[in-house]
Design a protein around this motif. Structure first.
Motif, PDB file in Angstrom:
ATOM      1  N   ALA A 159       0.826  -1.205   0.000  1.00 33.83           N
ATOM      2  CA  ALA A 159       0.000   0.000   0.000  1.00 33.83           C
ATOM      3  C   ALA A 159       0.865   1.262   0.000  1.00 33.83           C
ATOM      4  CB  ALA A 159      -0.922  -0.008   1.213  1.00 33.83           C
ATOM      5  N   ILE A 160       1.956   1.235   0.751  1.00 37.05           N
ATOM      6  CA  ILE A 160       2.844   2.399   0.780  1.00 37.05           C
ATOM      7  C   ILE A 160       3.589   2.527  -0.539  1.00 37.05           C
ATOM      8  CG2 ILE A 160       4.893   3.374   1.879  1.00 37.05           C
ATOM      9  CD1 ILE A 160       3.868   2.324   4.534  1.00 37.05           C
ATOM     10  N   VAL A 161       3.991   1.394  -1.110  1.00 32.22           N
ATOM     11  CA  VAL A 161       4.680   1.422  -2.405  1.00 32.22           C
ATOM     12  C   VAL A 161       3.785   2.080  -3.463  1.00 32.22           C
ATOM     13  CG1 VAL A 161       5.551   0.005  -4.300  1.00 32.22           C
ATOM     14  CG2 VAL A 161       6.205  -0.519  -1.952  1.00 32.22           C
ATOM     15  N   THR A 162       2.516   1.708  -3.468  1.00 26.85           N
ATOM     16  CA  THR A 162       1.606   2.255  -4.489  1.00 26.85           C
ATOM     17  C   THR A 162       1.369   3.753  -4.301  1.00 26.85           C
ATOM     18  OG1 THR A 162      -0.339   1.645  -3.179  1.00 26.85           O
ATOM     19  CG2 THR A 162       0.434   0.057  -4.815  1.00 26.85           C
ATOM     20  N   SER A 163       1.612   4.263  -3.104  1.00 25.06           N
ATOM     21  CA  SER A 163       1.409   5.708  -2.898  1.00 25.06           C
ATOM     22  C   SER A 163       2.407   6.522  -3.711  1.00 25.06           C
ATOM     23  CB  SER A 163       1.531   6.056  -1.406  1.00 25.06           C
ATOM     24  OG  SER A 163       2.869   5.982  -0.960  1.00 25.06           O
ATOM     25  N   PHE A 164       3.485   5.909  -4.161  1.00 25.04           N
ATOM     26  CA  PHE A 164       4.460   6.623  -4.977  1.00 25.04           C
ATOM     27  C   PHE A 164       3.940   6.911  -6.382  1.00 25.04           C
ATOM     28  CE2 PHE A 164       7.331   5.120  -1.676  1.00 25.04           C
ATOM     29  CZ  PHE A 164       8.165   6.220  -1.511  1.00 25.04           C
ATOM     30  N   ASP A 165       2.768   6.393  -6.707  1.00 27.77           N
ATOM     31  CA  ASP A 165       2.165   6.708  -8.002  1.00 27.77           C
ATOM     32  C   ASP A 165       1.646   8.142  -8.052  1.00 27.77           C
ATOM     33  OD1 ASP A 165       2.665   4.139  -8.865  1.00 27.77           O
ATOM     34  OD2 ASP A 165       0.682   3.387  -8.321  1.00 27.77           O
ATOM     35  N   ASN A 166       1.557   8.799  -6.892  1.00 23.31           N
ATOM     36  CA  ASN A 166       1.037  10.167  -6.833  1.00 23.31           C
ATOM     37  C   ASN A 166       2.137  11.186  -7.160  1.00 23.31           C
ATOM     38  OD1 ASN A 166      -1.777   9.747  -5.631  1.00 23.31           O
ATOM     39  ND2 ASN A 166      -0.500   8.599  -4.199  1.00 23.31           N
ATOM     40  N   PHE A 167       1.711  12.463  -7.352  1.00 25.06           N
ATOM     41  CA  PHE A 167       2.682  13.528  -7.528  1.00 25.06           C
ATOM     42  C   PHE A 167       3.570  13.613  -6.295  1.00 25.06           C
ATOM     43  CE2 PHE A 167      -0.572  15.222 -10.510  1.00 25.06           C
ATOM     44  CZ  PHE A 167       0.240  15.310 -11.634  1.00 25.06           C
ATOM     45  N   LYS A 168       4.799  14.019  -6.507  1.00 20.28           N
ATOM     46  CA  LYS A 168       5.748  14.116  -5.394  1.00 20.28           C
ATOM     47  C   LYS A 168       5.783  15.545  -4.851  1.00 20.28           C
ATOM     48  CE  LYS A 168       6.883   9.855  -6.302  1.00 20.28           C
ATOM     49  NZ  LYS A 168       6.101   9.669  -7.540  1.00 20.28           N
ATOM     50  N   MET A 169       6.469  15.689  -3.735  1.00 17.23           N
ATOM     51  CA  MET A 169       6.557  16.983  -3.059  1.00 17.23           C
ATOM     52  C   MET A 169       7.089  18.071  -3.988  1.00 17.23           C
ATOM     53  SD  MET A 169       6.106  18.628  -0.196  1.00 17.23           S
ATOM     54  CE  MET A 169       6.011  17.381   1.087  1.00 17.23           C
TER      55      MET A 169
END
Length: 991
Positions: free
Chosen positions: A685-695
C-alpha cells in the motif's frame, strides 16, 4: 572465545616486540631516524668482520648491511613493523602448532631460568638442520651460557626454515631479521613468556583457526588507528591496516551456507543431513508480488518460478572464492562446508582436503601477511582432518599481489617458453603486457583489477602454470612471471560462489591510483571500495551462481549507489538480506549482509531480516546473533528494541515489539520507489502511494546557505535595531542598510515552531557571503525548514518572511501558500517519516529525499490546516516563554491570569470526562493572584493542557493522513509522549 582478552594479548605483544626491536636497533648503531655514523658500521675482514671493536663473523657483516639497506629503502618505522610482525606471527604459529600436536614444545621452558627447550636440546648436542656456517656460529655461542638469546635467535630461525608448515606458509625469514630478535624476548614478561604463560588464550582457543584472524585483527588495530589519525589519502602500504576487519563467525556461516550450501542443495534436493547442520540456511517460500494498484493482501499473487541452478558434474568443478580474504576466516568456513560435502559423497579425508585445495577454493589478498595467515589457518584445518598434511605437501590456493610489471613479460616470457618448450606462437603478447602493466599498481588495486584476456590466452596461461608446477626448475627466475599468471587466472575465473567481507574505504581516502581506477571501471560503486567490490562480485560470479557480502548499509539507500541497486534489481536476485544494527564491528554505522543470485528474474523475491531500529542503536553482536537465531526458530518473533540494554542476558518476545522477519519481498517493488532504495519493510500500500505527484510538484525543498561562522551571531549579541525583519526580496535587501537578518541554523528535534536563535551578516544582499549562496531565488520567503542532521525523527517547522536558511536547516518553499499548512502537517506525519526512512538510513534528511515524498492533496484540507495552525501556536507560545526567544515578553508565572484559571478548570472537567465518562462541575474559587504557589499550580496545569492538546492534535493529523493514503492496516496514529517537542527544558513532567 573471549576476544577482549585476545585483543589485550595482541596489542601488548606488539608494543613489547616493537620496543624490544627499537632497543635492539639502537645497540646495532642506528639512531631513532635510522641513520648511522660511519664509524659504527661493521668492517669486512678476512674470515670475519669487525664491529664495535669486537670480532664478529662474516655473516654478521652481511646481515648488518642487509638491515642497513632495508632501513634506507623502507624507513626505520616500517622495519620496526616488519620485524615485530615476523616474530609475532611465527612464534604464535609455533605455539598454535604445539597446541594442535603438530610440533615439539620448542618454546617451552626447560628450567627455572626460562631456557627454551630448543636451546636446552642444542646444548645437549641435538641441533636442528641448518647451514654449516650457522652451525659453526651456534657451536661457538653454546660455550657461553649467558648468550641464550643469541643461541635462541639462530635456533628458532633455523627451526622456522626447517618446519614445512611455517616455512611454506610464512616463507624464509629475512637475513637481517635474526639480528632484530629483541634482547628481552626471553625475559620475564617478554613475548615468549607471554606465550608460555598466557592467561589471555585458552587451550580451546588454540584449537580454533578463528584465533589467527582475531590475533591479526587486534595486532593491527593500533596501526589502523595511526592510519586513520593522519586523515588523508591512504598509501598502498596503509590500505591493509585501514580496511581489514574480522567478521563474526555466525555471519560468515550465514553467507557460506546460503551460497555454497544452497548451490549444493539445488543440485541435491534430497540431501537432508547437511541441511540440519546448516542452522543459518534461509528457506524462500513462494513469492508474492501484487499489482501496483492493490492495497490489500487479498489480491492474487504471482508465483515465483523456480530459478535456474548451476549444473556441475562433480564436486571438483565447484569454484568458490574470497577475493579479499584477509586472515582467512571466510575461507575456513568454506573449507568446512566443502569438506562435509566431500565426506557426504564418500570421499576419503585426505582426498577431500586435496581436492578443496587444488580445485575448489581460492583466496586473494593484497596484504602478504594476511595471505600467509590464511594459508596457515587452512593448512592447520587440513592437519586437524588428516595429520598427513603436516608436511605441507599440498598448499591452499591463496594468492597475494605479485612483484611484476610489463617488463616482466618482456624480460622473461621468451626464456620461460623456451625453458618449458611451449608452443606460444599465436599468443597475444599485447594482452599479457597490458595485464602485467596494470599489476604494477597491484598493491593499491588488489582484486578489483580487470584483465582483458581472451579465452585462448587464458588457456595458454593454464598450460604455463601447470608446466611450472609439474617441473619447477629455475624457480626464482620465473617466480614473478608465474605469480602474475596465477593472479590473472584467479581474477578472470567465473566463480560459482563468492563470499566476502570486502575492504571499507570512502572515495576521499583513496590514493590517486585507486581513485582513478575505480572511477574508470566501477561507475556504480565508485564512492566506496566496499561497493566497488560488490559491483566486481556480480561480474565475477557465473550465471546462476551466488555471491554474498557484508558491508555498511548505505548501499541500500543513498542516492550515490542508485546505479548499483538498479543493476542488482534488474539483473540479479536478492535471495536474503540481514539488515544489522550497529555493533557487528564495534561502534560502527551498522551493517548489511546479503546473498545475491546472479540470475535475472522478473519475479525475484527475497527474505529479509530487520535486525535494526532507526535510532542507530548499538547492539552487542552476540545479541544480534541471538535475535537472528530466535527469528529463524520463530518467524513471528518480535522484539522491543526500545527496551534493549547491553547487559541483558535474554531477548524476550514482545507483542509491542518490532517485526524482524520479512519473507517473499518482491524486489521489483523497489523500482517503484524513487531512487530504488532496498525498502523491504515497506508495504504494498505504501509502495503504491508513490504513483502520486511528489513533493517537488507542490514545493521546492532545497539547501540553505553556508556563510561560515564568522558571519553568524546569536540574536542577543546584536542590537534589535540592527536586525532587518521586513525584507521580502533581493531588491529590498540591496536597498537596506541593516546588516543582520534572521537565520535558521538547524538545531534540535523540534516540530512546528522554534530553533530561532541566529542572525547572519547579509548586508546589501549578502555581498560578503555570496560564495555560500545556494538558492537565492527563494530567500526571504515564508519557507518551511527542518534540521538536515538528525539521528532520529524528522521534524519540520514554519519559517519566517525575511529570514535566511543555513545548509544544516534546509528550506522548503511552498508554491501555493494555501497549501502551506497542509504540507507542514504532512512533513510532520508518520507517513512522511516512513517514506524518509525508506529513502535514507543515515544521519541526514537531504532536500532530494524530501522532494520525493508523495503528496495526495485532499479536497477538504480545512481540518488539517486548523490543526497545524493550533500546533504552531502552541509551539510558538512555548518557544516565546523563554528568554532565548526574540519575542519573549515576560516570565510565565507573571502571565498567569483569570482567563488562564478558567481555561484550566475547563480542561480539568474535560479530562475527568475522558477518563471516567462522568460529567462534573467545578466551582471556581477566587483566584489567588498574589500567591506564588497558586500561580505555580496554574502554570503546571496550563502547560499540561497545551502539551496534551498538541499530542491530541498530532495523533489526529496522523489519523487524517492515514485515511488519505489508505494506510489503516499499515500505520497507527499513536504518538509517544516523548515525541512531543515542547517543554524541552524540563519545565514540568508529563507522565
Amino acid at each position: 572465545m573471549d576476544t577482549n582478552r585476545i585483543k589485550r594479548f595482541a596489542t601488548e605483544a606488539r608494543n613489547i616486540l616493537k620496543a624490544g626491536i627499537a632497543a635492539k636497533i639502537t645497540t646495532l648503531g642506528f639512531d631513532k631516524n635510522g641513520n648511522v655514523a660511519e664509524e659504527n658500521k661493521p668492517q669486512l675482514m678476512q674470515g670475519g668482520s669487525l664491529w664495535n671493536e669486537q670480532l664478529q663473523t662474516e655473516g654478521f657483516y652481511y646481515q648488518w648491511m642487509s638491515l642497513y639497506n632495508r632501513i634506507q629503502q623502507k624507513g626505520i618505522n616500517e622495519v620496526y613493523e616488519e620485524a615485530a610482525y615476523t616474530w609475532f606471527n611465527r612464534l604464535c604459529a609455533i605455539r598454535i602448532l604445539l597446541k594442535n600436536n603438530l610440533c615439539s614444545p620448542v618454546l617451552a621452558y626447560a628450567d627455572a631460568a626460562r631456557t627454551p627447550v630448543i636451546v636446552d636440546e642444542a646444548r645437549q648436542g641435538r641441533i636442528p638442520q641448518m647451514k654449516e656456517e650457522l652451525r659453526q656460529r651456534l657451536v661457538e655461542l653454546l660455550d657461553d651460557d649467558t648468550k641464550v638469546t643469541e643461541q635462541f635467535a639462530i635456533l628458532i630461525t633455523a627451526w622456522c626454515h626447517d618446519n614445512p608448515i611455517i616455512n611454506k606458509c610464512f616463507g624464509s625469514i629475512a637475513d637481517y631479521t635474526e639480528l632484530l630478535l629483541p634482547n628481552n624476548i626471553l625475559a620475564a614478561g617478554g613475548f615468549v613468556d607471554m606465550l608460555n604463560h598466557t592467561e589471555f588464550i585458552t587451550d580451546e582457543d588454540f584449537q580454533s583457526p578463528e584465533l589467527i584472524g582475531w590475533l591479526y585483527q587486534f595486532y593491527i588495530s593500533e596501526r589502523k588507528d595511526e592510519v586513520f589519525a593522519k586523515k588523508g589519502k591512504f598509501e598502498a602500504d596503509e590500505i591493509p591496516a585501514a580496511t581489514q576487519i574480522f567478521t563474526p563467525n555466525w555471519i560468515v556461516k550465514y553467507m557460506v551456507q546460503n551460497t555454497v550450501g544452497r548451490i549444493y542443495l539445488d543440485n541435491n534436493p534430497y540431501e537432508t543431513q547437511l541441511q540440519k547442520k546448516w542452522r543459518y540456511l534461509i528457506y524462500n517460500s513462494e513469492c508474492k508480488i501484487y499489482n501496483s494498484g492493490a492495497a490489500n493482501t487479498t489480491a492474487q499473487p504471482i508465483i515465483n518460478s523456480k530459478l535456474y541452478t548451476i549444473n556441475y558434474s562433480s564436486l571438483e568443478e565447484l569454484k568458490v572464492a574470497d577475493l579479499a580474504c584477509g586472515s582467512g576466516h571466510i575461507l575456513n568456513e568454506c573449507f568446512d562446508l566443502l569438506y562435509d560435502l566431500y565426506i557426504a559423497e564418500g570421499y576419503g579425508r585426505g582426498e577431500a582436503v586435496e581436492n578443496i585445495f587444488r580445485h575448489n577454493l581460492t583466496g586473494i589478498d593484497l596484504d602478504t601477511r594476511a595471505k600467509q595467515l590464511s594459508q596457515f589457518a587452512l593448512l592447520l584445518k587440513a592437519c586437524q582432518k588428516d595429520a598427513a598434511f603436516a608436511d605441507a605437501h599440498c598448499l591452499p590456493n591463496v594468492l597475494t599481489m605479485p612483484v611484476c610489471d610489463s617488463y616482466t613479460i618482456k624480460d622473461t616470457l621468451g626464456h620461460f617458453v623456451c625453458a618449458y618448450h611451449l608452443d606460444w606462437i599465436n599468443v597475444d603478447r599485447k594482452e599479457l603486457e597490458d595485464a602485467f602493466d596494470l599489476m604494477k599498481d597491484a598493491d593499491s588495486l588488489g582484486s578489483i583489477m580487470r584483465f582483458e584476456i581472451s579465452q585462448d590466452t587464458r588457456e595458454h596461461l593454464v598450460e604455463a602454470v601447470n608446466a611450472y608446477d609439474a617441473e619447477p626448475k629455475y624457480t626464482e627466475a620465473f617466480k614473478n612471471l608465474i605469480d602474475g599468471f596465477r593472479l590473472i587466472l584467479a581474477l578472470t575465473e567465473n566463480y560459482h560462489a563468492l563470499v566476502m567481507n570486502p575492504p571499507y574505504m570512502g572515495g576521499g581516502n583513496m590514493n590517486g591510483v585507486l581513485s582513478k581506477y575505480v572511477k574508470d571501471n566501477y561507475e556504480n560503486g565508485k564512492s566506496d571500495l566496499a561497493t566497488v567490490f560488490v559491483e566486481m562480485m556480480g561480474q565475477r560470479t557465473s550465471v546462476n551462481g551466488s555471491y554474498a557480502f557484508i558491508i555498511p548499509p548505505s548501499w541500500m539507500f543513498l542516492s550515490t549507489f542508485e546505479g548499483l541497486r538498479k543493476n542488482i534489481i534488474e539483473n540479479q536476485s536478492i535471495e536474503s538480506l540481514l539488515h544489522l544494527s550497529r555493533g557487528v564491528f564495534g561502534a560502527d554505522f551498522g551493517a548489511s549482509s546479503a546473498v545475491i543470485k546472479n540470475t535475472s528474474n522478473a519475479n525475484a523475491c527475497g527474505t529479509y531480516f530487520r535486525l535494526v531500529e532507526r535510532t542507530f542503536q548499538e547492539f552487542e553482536q552476540s545479541h544480534l546473533r541471538m535475535l537472528f537465531e530466535q527469528t529463524l526458530a520463530n518467524h513471528d518473533f518480535k522484539y522491543n528494541f526500545k527496551e534493549y540494554t547491553k547487559d541483558v542476558t535474554e531477548l524476550p518476545y514482545s507483542e509491542d515489539g518490532n517485526r524482524i522477519y520479512y519473507p517473499n519481498v518482491g524486489q521489483k517493488n523497489f523500482e517503484k520507489i524513487p531512487g530504488c532504495p532496498i525498502g523491504y519493510w515497506i508495504s504494498n500500500a505504501i509502495v503504491t502511494s508513490f504513483d502520486n505527484f511528489k513533493m517537488d510538484y507542490y514545493a521546492r525543498p532545497s539547501k540553505g546557505m553556508m556563510p561560515g561562522s564568522d558571519y553568524l551571531k546569536h540574536f542577543w549579541e546584536v542590537s534589535v535595531n540592527k536586525i532587518e525583519k521586513n525584507v521580502k526580496s533581493h531588491e529590498q535587501s540591496l536597498k537596506s542598510d541593516l546588516k543582520w537578518y534572521p537565520y535558521f541554523k538547524g538545531g534540535s528535534f523540534r516540530r512546528w515552531f522554534g530553533n530561532r536563535t541566529y542572525v547572519v551578516d547579509y548586508l546589501h544582499d549578502g555581498e560578503h557571503v555570496k560564495q555560500g549562496d545556494r538558492n537565492p531565488a527563494i530567500y526571504f520567503k515564508n519557507n518551511i525548514n527542518w534540521s538536515k542532521i538528525a539521528s532520529g525523527l524528522f521534524s519540520a517547522r514554519i519559517g519566517e518572511i525575511g529570514a535566511l536558511y543555513d545548509d544544516a536547516a534546509c528550506q522548503c518553499y511552498v508554491y501555493d501558500i494555501s497549501n502551506y499548512e497542509y504540507i507542514l502537517g504532512l512533513l510532520n506525519s508518520k507517513y512522511a517519516q516512513i517514506i524518509l526512512w525508506c529513502k535514507s538510513q543515515t544521519f541526514n534528511y537531504v532536500p532530494s529525499e524530501i522532494a520525493q515524498i508523495p503528496v495526495v492533496l485532499n479536497p477538504d484540507i480545512t481540518i488539517i490546516k486548523t490543526l497545524v495552525k493550533q500546533n504552531v501556536a502552541i509551539s510558538k507560545s512555548d518557544w516565546d516563554a523563554h528568554e532565548t526567544s526574540w519575542d519573549f515578553q515576560r516570565n510565565e508565572l507573571l502571565s498567569i491570569d483569570t482567563d488562564t484559571y478558567m481555561e484550566n478548570i475547563n480542561y480539568e472537567t474535560e479530562k475527568h470526562f475522558e477518563e471516567t465518562g462522568e460529567h462534573i462541575c467545578i466551582d471556581p474559587a477566587a483566584p489567588k493572584l498574589g500567591s506564588l504557589e497558586w500561580r505555580m499550580e496554574q502554570y503546571k496545569t496550563k502547560w499540561e493542557r497545551k502539551f496534551m492538546q498538541l499530542h491530541k492534535n498530532e495523533e489526529e493529523l496522523n489519523r487524517q493522513f492515514i485515511d488519505i493514503y489508505g494506510l489503516q492496516d499499515e500505520l497507527t496514529p499513536d504518538v509517544p509522549l516523548n515525541e512531543i517537542t515542547i517543554l524541552q527544558q524540563g519545565e514540568i513532567s508529563i507522565e
